[in-house]
Design a protein around this motif. Structure first.
Motif, PDB file in Angstrom:
ATOM      1  N   ILE A   1       8.726  -3.249  -6.707  1.00  0.00           N
ATOM      2  CA  ILE A   1       7.472  -2.506  -6.714  1.00  0.00           C
ATOM      3  C   ILE A   1       6.862  -2.621  -8.105  1.00  0.00           C
ATOM      4  O   ILE A   1       7.431  -2.127  -9.078  1.00  0.00           O
ATOM      5  CB  ILE A   1       7.678  -1.021  -6.348  1.00  0.00           C
ATOM      6  N   ASP A   2       5.723  -3.291  -8.196  1.00  0.00           N
ATOM      7  CA  ASP A   2       5.062  -3.465  -9.485  1.00  0.00           C
ATOM      8  C   ASP A   2       4.335  -2.186  -9.895  1.00  0.00           C
ATOM      9  O   ASP A   2       3.996  -1.340  -9.053  1.00  0.00           O
ATOM     10  CB  ASP A   2       4.045  -4.616  -9.409  1.00  0.00           C
ATOM     11  N   LYS A   3       4.074  -2.067 -11.164  1.00  0.00           N
ATOM     12  CA  LYS A   3       3.247  -0.973 -11.652  1.00  0.00           C
ATOM     13  C   LYS A   3       1.821  -1.171 -11.145  1.00  0.00           C
ATOM     14  O   LYS A   3       1.375  -2.288 -10.932  1.00  0.00           O
ATOM     15  CB  LYS A   3       3.277  -0.909 -13.175  1.00  0.00           C
ATOM     16  N   LYS A   4       1.123  -0.081 -10.991  1.00  0.00           N
ATOM     17  CA  LYS A   4      -0.256  -0.074 -10.487  1.00  0.00           C
ATOM     18  C   LYS A   4      -0.350  -0.711  -9.091  1.00  0.00           C
ATOM     19  O   LYS A   4      -1.285  -1.435  -8.774  1.00  0.00           O
ATOM     20  CB  LYS A   4      -1.200  -0.775 -11.465  1.00  0.00           C
ATOM     21  N   SER A   5       0.655  -0.425  -8.267  1.00  0.00           N
ATOM     22  CA  SER A   5       0.648  -0.895  -6.880  1.00  0.00           C
ATOM     23  C   SER A   5      -0.135   0.079  -6.005  1.00  0.00           C
ATOM     24  O   SER A   5      -0.359   1.248  -6.367  1.00  0.00           O
ATOM     25  CB  SER A   5       2.078  -1.016  -6.344  1.00  0.00           C
ATOM     26  N   VAL A   6      -0.538  -0.424  -4.860  1.00  0.00           N
ATOM     27  CA  VAL A   6      -1.262   0.377  -3.876  1.00  0.00           C
ATOM     28  C   VAL A   6      -0.466   0.352  -2.579  1.00  0.00           C
ATOM     29  O   VAL A   6      -0.070  -0.715  -2.093  1.00  0.00           O
ATOM     30  CB  VAL A   6      -2.678  -0.182  -3.633  1.00  0.00           C
TER      31      VAL A   6
ATOM     32  N   ASN B   1      -4.930 -10.823  -7.421  1.00  0.00           N
ATOM     33  CA  ASN B   1      -4.618 -10.192  -6.137  1.00  0.00           C
ATOM     34  C   ASN B   1      -4.217  -8.737  -6.364  1.00  0.00           C
ATOM     35  O   ASN B   1      -3.624  -8.403  -7.385  1.00  0.00           O
ATOM     36  CB  ASN B   1      -3.477 -10.923  -5.438  1.00  0.00           C
ATOM     37  N   LEU B   2      -4.560  -7.900  -5.397  1.00  0.00           N
ATOM     38  CA  LEU B   2      -4.094  -6.518  -5.451  1.00  0.00           C
ATOM     39  C   LEU B   2      -2.575  -6.480  -5.278  1.00  0.00           C
ATOM     40  O   LEU B   2      -1.992  -7.301  -4.561  1.00  0.00           O
ATOM     41  CB  LEU B   2      -4.739  -5.705  -4.327  1.00  0.00           C
ATOM     42  N   SER B   3      -1.942  -5.534  -5.928  1.00  0.00           N
ATOM     43  CA  SER B   3      -0.507  -5.335  -5.736  1.00  0.00           C
ATOM     44  C   SER B   3      -0.326  -4.368  -4.570  1.00  0.00           C
ATOM     45  O   SER B   3      -0.234  -3.154  -4.742  1.00  0.00           O
ATOM     46  CB  SER B   3       0.145  -4.776  -7.003  1.00  0.00           C
ATOM     47  N   LEU B   4      -0.320  -4.935  -3.369  1.00  0.00           N
ATOM     48  CA  LEU B   4      -0.195  -4.129  -2.156  1.00  0.00           C
ATOM     49  C   LEU B   4       1.253  -4.107  -1.700  1.00  0.00           C
ATOM     50  O   LEU B   4       1.931  -5.142  -1.699  1.00  0.00           O
ATOM     51  CB  LEU B   4      -1.066  -4.698  -1.035  1.00  0.00           C
ATOM     52  N   VAL B   5       1.724  -2.947  -1.299  1.00  0.00           N
ATOM     53  CA  VAL B   5       3.077  -2.820  -0.769  1.00  0.00           C
ATOM     54  C   VAL B   5       3.011  -2.073   0.557  1.00  0.00           C
ATOM     55  O   VAL B   5       2.334  -1.050   0.673  1.00  0.00           O
ATOM     56  CB  VAL B   5       4.022  -2.106  -1.767  1.00  0.00           C
ATOM     57  N   SER B   6       3.676  -2.620   1.573  1.00  0.00           N
ATOM     58  CA  SER B   6       3.641  -1.989   2.892  1.00  0.00           C
ATOM     59  C   SER B   6       4.594  -0.792   2.927  1.00  0.00           C
ATOM     60  O   SER B   6       5.580  -0.750   2.191  1.00  0.00           O
ATOM     61  CB  SER B   6       4.064  -2.992   3.966  1.00  0.00           C
TER      62      SER B   6
ATOM     63  N   GLY C   1      -6.862  -1.818 -12.684  1.00  0.00           N
ATOM     64  CA  GLY C   1      -6.821  -2.680 -13.858  1.00  0.00           C
ATOM     65  C   GLY C   1      -6.650  -4.151 -13.562  1.00  0.00           C
ATOM     66  O   GLY C   1      -6.247  -4.926 -14.443  1.00  0.00           O
ATOM     67  N   LYS C   2      -6.956  -4.563 -12.340  1.00  0.00           N
ATOM     68  CA  LYS C   2      -6.845  -5.971 -11.973  1.00  0.00           C
ATOM     69  C   LYS C   2      -8.158  -6.699 -12.250  1.00  0.00           C
ATOM     70  O   LYS C   2      -9.244  -6.116 -12.149  1.00  0.00           O
ATOM     71  CB  LYS C   2      -6.505  -6.101 -10.476  1.00  0.00           C
ATOM     72  N   LYS C   3      -8.029  -7.971 -12.599  1.00  0.00           N
ATOM     73  CA  LYS C   3      -9.215  -8.797 -12.752  1.00  0.00           C
ATOM     74  C   LYS C   3      -9.707  -9.212 -11.374  1.00  0.00           C
ATOM     75  O   LYS C   3      -8.951  -9.213 -10.403  1.00  0.00           O
ATOM     76  CB  LYS C   3      -8.902 -10.031 -13.593  1.00  0.00           C
ATOM     77  N   LYS C   4     -10.987  -9.592 -11.325  1.00  0.00           N
ATOM     78  CA  LYS C   4     -11.592  -9.907 -10.036  1.00  0.00           C
ATOM     79  C   LYS C   4     -10.861 -11.034  -9.318  1.00  0.00           C
ATOM     80  O   LYS C   4     -10.736 -11.035  -8.087  1.00  0.00           O
ATOM     81  CB  LYS C   4     -13.059 -10.277 -10.238  1.00  0.00           C
TER      82      LYS C   4
ATOM     83  N   TRP D   1     -13.147  -2.805  -5.525  1.00  0.00           N
ATOM     84  CA  TRP D   1     -13.118  -1.457  -6.097  1.00  0.00           C
ATOM     85  C   TRP D   1     -11.681  -1.078  -6.446  1.00  0.00           C
ATOM     86  O   TRP D   1     -11.428  -0.523  -7.520  1.00  0.00           O
ATOM     87  CB  TRP D   1     -13.690  -0.451  -5.094  1.00  0.00           C
ATOM     88  N   MET D   2     -10.751  -1.377  -5.541  1.00  0.00           N
ATOM     89  CA  MET D   2      -9.346  -1.053  -5.807  1.00  0.00           C
ATOM     90  C   MET D   2      -8.803  -1.853  -6.986  1.00  0.00           C
ATOM     91  O   MET D   2      -7.987  -1.355  -7.771  1.00  0.00           O
ATOM     92  CB  MET D   2      -8.505  -1.287  -4.541  1.00  0.00           C
ATOM     93  N   LYS D   3      -9.261  -3.097  -7.145  1.00  0.00           N
ATOM     94  CA  LYS D   3      -8.845  -3.895  -8.301  1.00  0.00           C
ATOM     95  C   LYS D   3      -9.324  -3.247  -9.596  1.00  0.00           C
ATOM     96  O   LYS D   3      -8.592  -3.179 -10.589  1.00  0.00           O
ATOM     97  CB  LYS D   3      -9.408  -5.312  -8.198  1.00  0.00           C
TER      98      LYS D   3
END
Length: 583
Positions: A45-50, A284-289, A278-281, A272-274
């Protein structure tokens, strides 16, 4: 020559033995490889995950094991395990690595109580100060019910929202049975015991209409109230949306009316979530199921262990699907004998089934109670008829306000196929016996004596049922009979009339049990194991293929096919509520 034949036979025997060893070895190798492939990988699980809650399939109580056949074919099981989802949401609230929750609404479905359970977890998550956003191309009503509490609720500019209220669909088969020459002979107890109506009537009785209206109305009031609170509108507004067939209307008007925050395309929502993570455009989003996140949660071991036993589906005497009496009862006995288990929570999601199997499970639970260990029940979407039978002896019963429960009644359903054989197929069946009732078969209608005997058996079963309920609830039998008669109730009313002890989720039930038993710490042990033995999976493989093909071919007609199959497999005496699709 004799020696020659001896060598030949020895060679043939050797070849056969070699082939057998190679075959067994190949099977074992395949099993080992599959076991390795099915092993849970380490999840990072990365930091700043969603937490990405993708609502794209039906919500089920918990994940089911993948069979060997499914692994070999690469079949994807598109279901949402309720236990993993709630566990993930609850844990994410205090996890610094999780920034927020992304409700990705793609048409998933679930029972009203399951949706209420998820929503309660989402509400607790919001109390942590973290954000929840929702996006959908087309929101189903159940998805929108969850999404309505999001901080931002976005809809595709050409998307749709379906809000329509709560209704039930009942199939009636009498016309079909008449054409086939089949008469369904019914014996029952309970004015409201309507599970037999589809086979002997062409439309619901007035009593059935009354009871359905009686429980779907408070369910809709609960759902519409939740939507109104989430969107900060009135329930009158929500009802206006439902009455105006909102799904057909221009989404450009939705933001001004309070249905959504704004219109966005999916990539805009994700951008918006990026930005907030703190993600650049281009990143990829750090998404975790939820399933992966739940698998990464390390449970703290404790000397206090609470067993959570899932009782889901139809109650049957034997078989491989649903709540199987000849498997469930021994499992309960083994849990009772397990010194490591301190308490039991039975999680029930069932409309009932076999009266015999229900009694065996009830008795096994009584044996568990005899150990002195606490026994609680948590009801899911439905815990009615046989589902209530197996629940009634609990020390405490919990249900959601929108749980469907009650239906304390019993019936027998025995077909008479004489018309089919004689009139349709030209087959005349003749019985010769020593005694008048030696041949009680499906090819002859009941005689008055036989019907009276069957009714006495059903009456006796009903008295046993209400007696179990009265004993379990600690009230007189007459008090149970006053609310029985096969009537179905919503959870809130069930609390008022004493069928349950408290409104709450499975989490609430477990937490209260632990608190009342003085457990500072506790761990959960789930039963039964969702994965069977490998040899059981092989035996079930052909059945899985058949089910997959039937589901793919029948589509929306599947529920009606399954209703007919249930009748074919029913034992003669049933504790079952009617089949109804509430949506």
């Amino acid at each position: 020559m004799k020696q020659f034949f001896t060598y030949v036979l020895a060679t043939i025997a050797g070849l056969w033995i070699t082939m057998i060893i190679m075959t067994v070895g190949s099977v074992l190798m395949t099993i080992v490889m599959l076991a390795a492939s099915m092993a849970t990988p380490t999840v990072r699980i990365d930091k700043k995950s969603v937490l990405h809650v993708c609502l794209d399939g039906p919500v089920e109580e918990r994940a089911q094991g993948r069979s060997i056949l499914e692994e070999l074919q690469g079949i994807s099981i598109n279901t949402i395990p309720l236990n993993d989802l709630v566990k993930a949401i609850d844990h994410a609230a205090a996890d610094d690595r999780i920034e927020g929750i992304y409700l990705d609404c793609q048409g998933g479905s679930g029972g009203a109580a399951s949706m209420a359970y998820i929503r309660e977890s989402l509400e607790k998550f919001k109390e942590s100060g973290k954000w929840i956003v929702a996006y959908g191309d087309a929101y189903t009503q159940s998805n929108y019910y969850l999404a309505s509490l999001a901080d931002s609720l976005w809809l595709n500019p050409v998307g749709a929202i379906d809000i329509h209220g709560v209704g039930g669909t009942l199939p009636f088969f009498k016309g079909l049975l008449d054409k086939l020459g089949v008469e369904m002979q019914v014996v029952k107890v309970g004015t409201y015991k309507s599970a037999v109506e589809p086979y002997i009537m062409t439309e619901p009785s007035e009593a059935n209409r009354e009871q359905i209206k009686g429980y779907i109305t408070p369910i809709w009031n609960y759902i519409s109230g939740g939507i109104a609170a989430g969107r900060d509108v009135s329930t009158a507004d929500v009802n206006e949306w439902a009455d105006s067939i909102i799904v057909t209307q221009d989404p450009a008007t939705f933001a001004a009316r309070g249905l959504i925050t704004s219109l966005k395309y999916r990539h805009e929502a994700e951008e918006w979530m990026k930005s907030v993570t703190g993600k650049k455009k281009k990143d990829n989003l750090s998404l975790v199921s939820p399933a992966k996140y739940a698998s990464a949660i390390k449970e703290k071991s404790s000397s206090n262990k609470i067993a959570v036993l899932y009782a889901t589906g139809d109650i049957v005497d034997s078989g491989n699907e649903g709540i199987v009496g000849d498997k469930m009862a021994p499992l309960i006995m083994s849990i009772a004998e397990n010194d490591d288990i301190d308490a039991l929570v039975l999680r029930v999601n069932s409309g009932g089934g076999s009266a015999f199997a229900s009694e065996q499970i009830w008795e096994a639970l009584e044996q568990f109670k005899a150990t002195g260990k606490p026994f609680y029940v948590s009801m899911g979407d439905v815990a009615a008829s046989g589902g209530y039978y197996i629940s009634c002896g609990a020390d405490r019963i919990y249900c959601q306000p929108v749980t469907i429960t009650g239906s304390i009644g019993i019936f027998g359903l025995i077909p008479n196929i004489k018309g089919l054989l004689n009139d349709k197929l030209g087959v005349n069946m003749v019985s010769i016996a020593t005694n008048p009732n030696a041949n009680m078969t499906l090819t002859e209608p009941f005689t008055p004596v036989q019907r009276a005997a069957m009714q006495r058996m059903i009456d006796r079963g009903y008295e046993t049922f209400v007696g179990r309920c009265a004993e379990g609830r600690g009230v007189p039998v007459d008090s149970i009979k006053a609310i029985a008669e096969g009537r179905v109730w919503d959870g809130t009313t069930a609390l008022e009339i004493g069928l349950v002890d408290k409104l709450g989720s499975l989490t609430d039930c477990i937490s209260d049990l632990a608190l009342e038993q003085g457990y500072d710490k506790y761990s959960i042990v789930e039963y039964p194991d969702p994965k069977g033995e490998w040899w059981e999976e092989l035996l079930m493989a052909s059945s899985s293929v058949k089910q997959s093909v039937i589901k793919a071919e029948l589509g929306e007609a599947l529920p009606y096919y399954e209703a007919i199959q249930r009748v074919k497999q029913m034992s003669p005496v049933q504790c079952r509520m009617e089949y109804i699709v509430v949506e």
